[in-house]
Design a protein around this motif. Structure first.
Motif, PDB file in Angstrom:
ATOM      1  N   LEU A 335      60.843  30.946  30.216  1.00  0.00           N
ATOM      2  CA  LEU A 335      60.378  30.591  31.547  1.00  0.00           C
ATOM      3  C   LEU A 335      58.854  30.599  31.608  1.00  0.00           C
ATOM      4  O   LEU A 335      58.212  31.481  31.039  1.00  0.00           O
ATOM      5  N   GLY A 336      58.280  29.630  32.297  1.00  0.00           N
ATOM      6  CA  GLY A 336      56.870  29.713  32.606  1.00  0.00           C
ATOM      7  C   GLY A 336      56.676  30.815  33.640  1.00  0.00           C
ATOM      8  O   GLY A 336      57.531  31.005  34.513  1.00  0.00           O
ATOM      9  N   ILE A 337      55.587  31.541  33.558  1.00  0.00           N
ATOM     10  CA  ILE A 337      55.363  32.665  34.466  1.00  0.00           C
ATOM     11  C   ILE A 337      54.073  32.449  35.260  1.00  0.00           C
ATOM     12  O   ILE A 337      53.013  32.187  34.692  1.00  0.00           O
ATOM     13  N   ILE A 338      54.200  32.565  36.566  1.00  0.00           N
ATOM     14  CA  ILE A 338      53.079  32.508  37.502  1.00  0.00           C
ATOM     15  C   ILE A 338      53.148  33.783  38.339  1.00  0.00           C
ATOM     16  O   ILE A 338      54.243  34.321  38.549  1.00  0.00           O
ATOM     17  N   THR A 339      52.030  34.291  38.817  1.00  0.00           N
ATOM     18  CA  THR A 339      52.093  35.537  39.584  1.00  0.00           C
ATOM     19  C   THR A 339      51.137  35.532  40.766  1.00  0.00           C
ATOM     20  O   THR A 339      50.215  34.716  40.837  1.00  0.00           O
ATOM     21  N   TRP A 340      51.370  36.466  41.696  1.00  0.00           N
ATOM     22  CA  TRP A 340      50.612  36.565  42.940  1.00  0.00           C
ATOM     23  C   TRP A 340      50.472  38.029  43.363  1.00  0.00           C
ATOM     24  O   TRP A 340      51.309  38.837  43.020  1.00  0.00           O
ATOM     25  N   LEU A 376      47.505  40.036  31.935  1.00  0.00           N
ATOM     26  CA  LEU A 376      48.420  38.992  32.409  1.00  0.00           C
ATOM     27  C   LEU A 376      48.298  37.719  31.579  1.00  0.00           C
ATOM     28  O   LEU A 376      49.298  37.090  31.223  1.00  0.00           O
ATOM     29  N   ALA A 377      47.067  37.334  31.274  1.00  0.00           N
ATOM     30  CA  ALA A 377      46.847  36.093  30.528  1.00  0.00           C
ATOM     31  C   ALA A 377      47.164  36.238  29.050  1.00  0.00           C
ATOM     32  O   ALA A 377      47.865  35.397  28.466  1.00  0.00           O
ATOM     33  N   GLN A 378      46.669  37.288  28.420  1.00  0.00           N
ATOM     34  CA  GLN A 378      46.747  37.403  26.969  1.00  0.00           C
ATOM     35  C   GLN A 378      48.036  38.051  26.480  1.00  0.00           C
ATOM     36  O   GLN A 378      48.548  37.678  25.416  1.00  0.00           O
ATOM     37  N   ASP A 379      48.561  39.018  27.206  1.00  0.00           N
ATOM     38  CA  ASP A 379      49.735  39.762  26.740  1.00  0.00           C
ATOM     39  C   ASP A 379      51.032  39.312  27.414  1.00  0.00           C
ATOM     40  O   ASP A 379      52.050  39.134  26.746  1.00  0.00           O
ATOM     41  N   VAL A 380      50.983  39.125  28.726  1.00  0.00           N
ATOM     42  CA  VAL A 380      52.170  38.623  29.425  1.00  0.00           C
ATOM     43  C   VAL A 380      52.332  37.133  29.179  1.00  0.00           C
ATOM     44  O   VAL A 380      53.439  36.634  28.998  1.00  0.00           O
ATOM     45  N   GLY A 381      51.226  36.395  29.182  1.00  0.00           N
ATOM     46  CA  GLY A 381      51.279  34.957  28.943  1.00  0.00           C
ATOM     47  C   GLY A 381      51.488  34.132  30.199  1.00  0.00           C
ATOM     48  O   GLY A 381      52.093  33.055  30.140  1.00  0.00           O
ATOM     49  N   CYS A 399      36.023  31.361  30.777  1.00  0.00           N
ATOM     50  CA  CYS A 399      35.517  32.203  29.694  1.00  0.00           C
ATOM     51  C   CYS A 399      36.487  32.243  28.529  1.00  0.00           C
ATOM     52  O   CYS A 399      36.093  32.246  27.353  1.00  0.00           O
ATOM     53  N   MET A 400      37.791  32.247  28.843  1.00  0.00           N
ATOM     54  CA  MET A 400      38.812  32.370  27.805  1.00  0.00           C
ATOM     55  C   MET A 400      39.357  31.028  27.317  1.00  0.00           C
ATOM     56  O   MET A 400      40.279  30.971  26.516  1.00  0.00           O
ATOM     57  N   GLY A 401      38.774  29.951  27.822  1.00  0.00           N
ATOM     58  CA  GLY A 401      39.192  28.623  27.358  1.00  0.00           C
ATOM     59  C   GLY A 401      40.537  28.183  27.877  1.00  0.00           C
ATOM     60  O   GLY A 401      41.229  27.374  27.239  1.00  0.00           O
ATOM     61  N   LEU A 402      40.940  28.696  29.056  1.00  0.00           N
ATOM     62  CA  LEU A 402      42.212  28.301  29.653  1.00  0.00           C
ATOM     63  C   LEU A 402      41.989  27.093  30.545  1.00  0.00           C
ATOM     64  O   LEU A 402      41.187  27.131  31.468  1.00  0.00           O
ATOM     65  N   GLU A 403      42.692  26.032  30.277  1.00  0.00           N
ATOM     66  CA  GLU A 403      42.476  24.774  31.032  1.00  0.00           C
ATOM     67  C   GLU A 403      43.062  24.848  32.440  1.00  0.00           C
ATOM     68  O   GLU A 403      44.032  25.529  32.683  1.00  0.00           O
TER      69      GLU A 403
END
Length: 403
Positions: A335-340, A376-381, A399-403
């Motif tokens: 699953l793609g993961i988005i959070t709030w 969240l970005a690097q470990d959870v994805g 900074c992390m090169g995330l588009e």
């Protein structure tokens, strides 16, 4: 610094409500303030090294109700501010009026806290629960409930958006409307241009961003004057099709799995990007995630799952923020993961509040926002983060090169 935008460009944006995709992104001081407030370490050093970068739009950065930390939520001004801060996706929460027209509001019954409806006696008397003053002698709090379904679209257009909040001890409508949280501001709340869903689509299209509409739970019995839940779900998608917006630029959301199932079955191009907003962990405190459950969601056609921040993280045996079992199960199921919602808790010196409850023991300063964001970005994805102040997520993503 390279993140400066000219006064002329900003004036044009707010005057016309549109911005070309080539217009510059501006981040302001907050991301740099947060980095400065971080504990020393490799992450802080890496983020500091990005201070001179030229900011750009990123779909990792999602404007939650626009830029609602400082601007009245779901208003033209809030959406424009979010786009100017580099949010690549912006949210319109969708509900409907008395004449079944779709409008952008976080809830069908929030007009008494998010607009100036109580300032108009002839409109205020139409509210489901008209204003009742507080009683200082008994301690009884002030009450009101004004729904979009209490008003026609023409009446809705007479209102102005304000910062969400109310004074529970108010004895007049004017006092009741003055309830802005102390970590927000009323500085940008003088205009608050409300929007229909269709108008939001046109604006966001002109801003060059993608869109994530949330179909809000009706507060009136459905069907509503013949308007069924399926009609409601379909009408939301139809307004994107009528505006010529590509399905790949839309991420329809709902807490109701029936809505998601409907889009998957009846509007598959939009449905494949559907977002299931997951509230199970706070609706039922005994609920536990499982890989089987996440796989079932994936097999049903859910494209993305979106829980609150705290559901995705825990504190490991070394005292570090780490992915939760929920996060591991969702990722393993594909699953793609988005959070709030980042930047919605005010100051974090007290553990961060509701959104940080699973990691509150290691949250003690505002700079910890960046530490959580990195996990969240690097470990959870996660592929996207809703934020009340998109400049923060935009800076991190750049900074992390995330588009």
């Amino acid at each position: 610094m390279k993140n400066i935008v000219s006064f002329g460009v900003l004036f044009s944006i707010f005057a016309t409500g549109s911005v070309m995709a080539a217009d510059p992104v501006t981040l302001g001081p907050r991301p740099f303030y947060l980095v400065a407030d971080m504990d020393s370490g490799p992450l802080k050093e890496k983020l500091e090294a990005c201070f001179s970068n030229s900011p750009k739009k990123s779909t990792f950065s999602i404007g939650h109700r626009g830029a609602s930390l400082q601007f009245p939520e779901h208003t033209k001004e809030s959406y424009v501010a979010a786009a100017q801060m580099g949010a690549g996706i912006i949210e319109c929460d969708v509900t409907f009026t008395k004449d079944k027209q779709l409008v952008c509001r976080h809830s069908q019954n929030d007009l008494h806290t998010t607009t100036d409806v109580l300032a108009y006696p002839k409109l205020a008397e139409k509210c489901t629960v008209p204003f009742t003053p507080a009683n200082p002698q008994t301690g009884e709090k002030a009450t009101a409930e004004c729904r979009t379904s209490d008003f026609t679209l023409d009446e809705f257009r007479q209102l102005k958006g304000k910062m969400d909040g109310a004074n529970p001890m108010a004895t007049t409508p004017e006092e009741y409307m003055k309830g802005t949280a102390d970590f927000r501001t009323d500085l940008y709340a003088s205009r608050g241009t409300l929007m229909t869903h269709a108008e939001s689509i046109a604006l966001l299209k002109s801003l060059g961003v993608k869109m994530t509409p949330e179909l809000k739970e009706p507060k009136v019995p459905m069907p509503y004057n013949g308007f069924t839940q399926r009609d409601y779900a379909q009408k939301m998608i139809d307004e994107y099709k009528e505006a010529g917006v590509k399905a790949l630029d839309v991420y329809p959301q709902s807490f109701n799995t029936d809505d998601v199932d409907y889009w998957v079955a009846n509007e598959p191009e939009f449905g494949q990007q559907s977002v299931y907003l997951d509230s199970r962990m706070y609706d039922d405190e005994s609920w536990k995630s499982s890989l089987k459950d996440m796989k079932a969601l994936k097999e049903s056609g859910v494209g993305y799952i979106s829980p609150p921040l705290y559901a995705l993280v825990t504190v490991d045996e070394k005292g570090n923020i780490a992915p939760s079992d929920y996060a591991k199960h969702a990722k393993a199921a594909g699953l793609g993961i988005i959070t709030w919602t980042l930047e919605r808790s005010g100051h974090l010196g007290n553990g961060g509040g509701w959104y940080y409850q699973s990691v509150k023991d290691v949250i003690n300063n505002d700079g910890d926002v960046m530490t959580l964001l990195d996990v969240l970005a690097q470990d959870v994805g996660v592929v996207g983060v809703f934020s009340d102040w998109p400049a923060t997520t935009t800076f991190y993503a750049n900074c992390m090169g995330l588009e």
